[in-house]
Design a protein around this motif. Sequence first.
Motif, PDB file in Angstrom:
ATOM      1  N   PHE A 125      84.786  23.597  -1.700  1.00 37.03           N
ATOM      2  CA  PHE A 125      86.151  23.085  -1.549  1.00 37.03           C
ATOM      3  C   PHE A 125      87.131  24.254  -1.496  1.00 37.03           C
ATOM      4  O   PHE A 125      86.978  25.173  -2.296  1.00 37.03           O
ATOM      5  N   PRO A 126      88.113  24.256  -0.601  1.00 37.98           N
ATOM      6  CA  PRO A 126      88.301  23.283   0.475  1.00 37.98           C
ATOM      7  C   PRO A 126      87.142  23.316   1.478  1.00 37.98           C
ATOM      8  O   PRO A 126      86.632  24.394   1.795  1.00 37.98           O
ATOM      9  N   SER A 127      86.772  22.129   1.983  1.00 37.00           N
ATOM     10  CA  SER A 127      85.636  22.029   2.901  1.00 37.00           C
ATOM     11  C   SER A 127      86.090  22.374   4.318  1.00 37.00           C
ATOM     12  O   SER A 127      86.080  21.546   5.226  1.00 37.00           O
ATOM     13  N   LEU A 128      86.508  23.634   4.469  1.00 38.85           N
ATOM     14  CA  LEU A 128      87.026  24.184   5.727  1.00 38.85           C
ATOM     15  C   LEU A 128      86.170  25.379   6.126  1.00 38.85           C
ATOM     16  O   LEU A 128      85.719  26.133   5.264  1.00 38.85           O
ATOM     17  N   THR A 129      85.991  25.561   7.426  1.00 37.92           N
ATOM     18  CA  THR A 129      84.971  26.487   7.920  1.00 37.92           C
ATOM     19  C   THR A 129      85.006  27.896   7.318  1.00 37.92           C
ATOM     20  O   THR A 129      83.962  28.375   6.884  1.00 37.92           O
ATOM     21  N   PRO A 130      86.146  28.593   7.276  1.00 36.13           N
ATOM     22  CA  PRO A 130      86.063  29.963   6.738  1.00 36.13           C
ATOM     23  C   PRO A 130      85.577  29.995   5.288  1.00 36.13           C
ATOM     24  O   PRO A 130      84.842  30.904   4.890  1.00 36.13           O
ATOM     25  N   VAL A 131      85.978  28.990   4.508  1.00 35.74           N
ATOM     26  CA  VAL A 131      85.578  28.913   3.102  1.00 35.74           C
ATOM     27  C   VAL A 131      84.082  28.594   3.008  1.00 35.74           C
ATOM     28  O   VAL A 131      83.339  29.231   2.251  1.00 35.74           O
TER      29      VAL A 131
ATOM     30  N   HIS B  30      83.773  34.570  -3.694  1.00 32.94           N
ATOM     31  CA  HIS B  30      83.913  35.242  -2.388  1.00 32.94           C
ATOM     32  C   HIS B  30      85.366  35.459  -1.949  1.00 32.94           C
ATOM     33  O   HIS B  30      85.641  36.293  -1.092  1.00 32.94           O
ATOM     34  N   GLY B  31      86.305  34.719  -2.534  1.00 32.50           N
ATOM     35  CA  GLY B  31      87.719  35.044  -2.319  1.00 32.50           C
ATOM     36  C   GLY B  31      88.398  34.403  -1.128  1.00 32.50           C
ATOM     37  O   GLY B  31      89.611  34.519  -0.977  1.00 32.50           O
ATOM     38  N   ILE B  32      87.653  33.724  -0.232  1.00 32.20           N
ATOM     39  CA  ILE B  32      88.290  33.102   0.942  1.00 32.20           C
ATOM     40  C   ILE B  32      88.782  31.711   0.513  1.00 32.20           C
ATOM     41  O   ILE B  32      87.968  30.839   0.182  1.00 32.20           O
ATOM     42  N   PRO B  33      90.111  31.461   0.530  1.00 29.27           N
ATOM     43  CA  PRO B  33      90.626  30.229  -0.083  1.00 29.27           C
ATOM     44  C   PRO B  33      90.831  29.051   0.862  1.00 29.27           C
ATOM     45  O   PRO B  33      90.829  27.900   0.424  1.00 29.27           O
ATOM     46  N   HIS B  34      91.063  29.300   2.148  1.00 31.05           N
ATOM     47  CA  HIS B  34      91.543  28.225   3.033  1.00 31.05           C
ATOM     48  C   HIS B  34      91.584  28.777   4.461  1.00 31.05           C
ATOM     49  O   HIS B  34      91.337  29.958   4.683  1.00 31.05           O
ATOM     50  N   LEU B  35      91.924  27.899   5.409  1.00 28.05           N
ATOM     51  CA  LEU B  35      92.198  28.353   6.789  1.00 28.05           C
ATOM     52  C   LEU B  35      93.506  29.127   6.859  1.00 28.05           C
ATOM     53  O   LEU B  35      93.702  29.948   7.752  1.00 28.05           O
ATOM     54  N   VAL B  36      94.423  28.805   5.950  1.00 31.12           N
ATOM     55  CA  VAL B  36      95.732  29.462   5.954  1.00 31.12           C
ATOM     56  C   VAL B  36      96.135  29.701   4.503  1.00 31.12           C
ATOM     57  O   VAL B  36      96.017  28.808   3.666  1.00 31.12           O
TER      58      VAL B  36
ATOM     59  N   GLU C  42      87.147  23.537  -9.809  1.00 30.35           N
ATOM     60  CA  GLU C  42      87.385  24.685 -10.676  1.00 30.35           C
ATOM     61  C   GLU C  42      87.172  26.001  -9.924  1.00 30.35           C
ATOM     62  O   GLU C  42      87.970  26.932 -10.043  1.00 30.35           O
ATOM     63  N   ALA C  43      86.103  26.068  -9.119  1.00 30.53           N
ATOM     64  CA  ALA C  43      85.830  27.305  -8.369  1.00 30.53           C
ATOM     65  C   ALA C  43      86.946  27.595  -7.366  1.00 30.53           C
ATOM     66  O   ALA C  43      87.327  28.748  -7.151  1.00 30.53           O
ATOM     67  N   ALA C  44      87.481  26.552  -6.746  1.00 31.46           N
ATOM     68  CA  ALA C  44      88.577  26.755  -5.788  1.00 31.46           C
ATOM     69  C   ALA C  44      89.822  27.262  -6.498  1.00 31.46           C
ATOM     70  O   ALA C  44      90.514  28.161  -6.011  1.00 31.46           O
ATOM     71  N   LEU C  45      90.128  26.692  -7.683  1.00 27.53           N
ATOM     72  CA  LEU C  45      91.324  27.106  -8.420  1.00 27.53           C
ATOM     73  C   LEU C  45      91.190  28.519  -8.973  1.00 27.53           C
ATOM     74  O   LEU C  45      92.183  29.238  -9.098  1.00 27.53           O
ATOM     75  N   ARG C  46      89.978  28.921  -9.323  1.00 30.91           N
ATOM     76  CA  ARG C  46      89.794  30.247  -9.921  1.00 30.91           C
ATOM     77  C   ARG C  46      89.636  31.351  -8.874  1.00 30.91           C
ATOM     78  O   ARG C  46      89.317  32.486  -9.192  1.00 30.91           O
ATOM     79  N   ASN C  47      89.865  31.028  -7.608  1.00 29.75           N
ATOM     80  CA  ASN C  47      89.907  32.048  -6.556  1.00 29.75           C
ATOM     81  C   ASN C  47      91.252  32.779  -6.655  1.00 29.75           C
ATOM     82  O   ASN C  47      92.305  32.152  -6.568  1.00 29.75           O
ATOM     83  N   PRO C  48      91.246  34.099  -6.826  1.00 28.03           N
ATOM     84  CA  PRO C  48      92.516  34.828  -6.978  1.00 28.03           C
ATOM     85  C   PRO C  48      93.442  34.713  -5.760  1.00 28.03           C
ATOM     86  O   PRO C  48      94.640  34.944  -5.889  1.00 28.03           O
ATOM     87  N   ASN C  49      92.913  34.321  -4.611  1.00 27.59           N
ATOM     88  CA  ASN C  49      93.757  34.182  -3.412  1.00 27.59           C
ATOM     89  C   ASN C  49      94.275  32.760  -3.205  1.00 27.59           C
ATOM     90  O   ASN C  49      95.056  32.514  -2.277  1.00 27.59           O
TER      91      ASN C  49
END
Length: 398
Positions: free
Chosen positions: A26-32, A46-52, A320-327
Motif C-alpha cells: 500500500f499504496p497499491s500503485l506501480t512504483p510502490v 524501500h522508500g517509494i511512497p506513491h506515484l506522486v 503501518e509500513a506505508a505510514l513509516r516510510n520517511p517519504n
Amino acid sequence: MLEATDGPALRFLLDHGDYRRAVSTFPSLTPVCLASIATGAHPDVHGIPHLVWWNREEQRLVEYGSSFAALRASGLVQGLRDTVVNLNERHLSRSAETVYEALESAGLTTAAINITTYRGRHRHLSPIPGFPPVHGPKRFFFYSVYESDRTGAPIAWLNRSLGSIDAYAASIGRWLVTRDGFDLLVLYLPDYDYASHALGPDAAHEALGRADDAIAALFDAAGGPDEFLDRYAVVLCSDHGQSLVKETAQLEVPGGLVTASNRAGMVYGDDPRRLAQALDGEVAVDVALFLEDGEVVARRDGADDPRILDSFPDGRARAEAALRNPNAGEVLLSAAPGYEFADLGGRHHAGGGSHGSLASSDSEVPMLTVGTGPPPGSITEIKRLLLEHFGVAIAAAA
Ligand SMILES: [Zn+2]
C-alpha cells in the motif's frame, strides 16, 4: 482475468504450477509495488511512497507519470528524469538491496526488461541525449532508452495502445532465451494494466492475449513450453489489482499539501489529526491513516477505529509500513469503492479501471510458481523465494 484465461501460454503455466491469490503493498500503485517486488520489502524499507509525492529534502514534487498531463504539470523534463532515472538512482533507499544486486553479488547474471525498479551494479549509457548513465542489472533493457545489448527489437514507443511496449519486451525476451543469457530474467508486461485502466477490470481480454503472446515467444525461443520449463522455473504475478471507478474527486485540504493519483492520496503538513479531520465528510475517502504518538490511527466516517484495517488484506501491516516510510505524507488516504482521486493534471479513469487503495480489488494479485517453492502470500516475499531458489543467502536487514 488470469484464473479465467484461455490464453495457451498462461494456461500452460497454470496447469504446471502452484497458484494462489496474494497481497500487494500500500499504496497499491506501480512504483510502490515494483519497488516491493524488487527489494522484498514494504515502503517503510524501500522508500517509494506513491506515484506522486513531496520530496522534503529537495522541497519539490516528484511525479512518476500518473498521466501525461500530470507529468507536464510537474515539469515534463523533471518528471521524465524522476521516473526513468531518479527513482532508482536517488529515491529508492540505499539500504534496501534489490534482487539484482543480491544475485549479482553472488556471481549470477540478472536481466530486466522494462521494469521500473531496476537498480543494479552495472553502469548503462543511453544513446538518447539528455538521459544520464544509470545503474542496472548486467542485461538491462528499458523502453528503448537503455539497452545493454543490441537485439534488433523494435522501438518500444511506436504504438502503445496497440501493444508496442509488450512487443518490445517479448522481442528482447526471445533474444535472451535464445542465448540462455541470464540466471534471472524479470520480464515486465505493463500493456495489460494500461488497457484495463481504459476499459475497466475484467474487460481487457485483448491485452491479456498479447501478454500471453509475449510469454509464448519465450517458450518458442526455448524450443517449446516443455523445453522452457526444463530450463527455467517461473514466478508469474501481478503487482496490484484494479477496481471499476465511476466518480472522481479533486481533494483539497486547507493548510495541507495533497498529492493524489488513482485510488490513493497523501497529505503533507503539520498536525496530521487536523488534516485527516478536514476530510471527514469527503465521500471519496474511505479511510484516512496517520501516526499519533507512534501509533497507527485509522479513521472512517469521522471516527477512529483500528478494526477498520482488519477488513483489508494485510490491512494493519500494510498501513503501518506505508505510514513509516520517511517519504510518505503525514496522512494517507485510501479511496472509497468506485472513487478515484484526480491527479496533478486533473486526469482520472472514471468509467474505467484504477487501483491504489487498501481494498482487496486493488490489492489482491495472482501468484503462480512453477518449479520453485510454493507461491508466496505477498509480493514482498518474491525476492526471498528467488534467493532461496538460487541458494543465495539473504542479507541481514540494514
Ligand atoms: Zn495502473
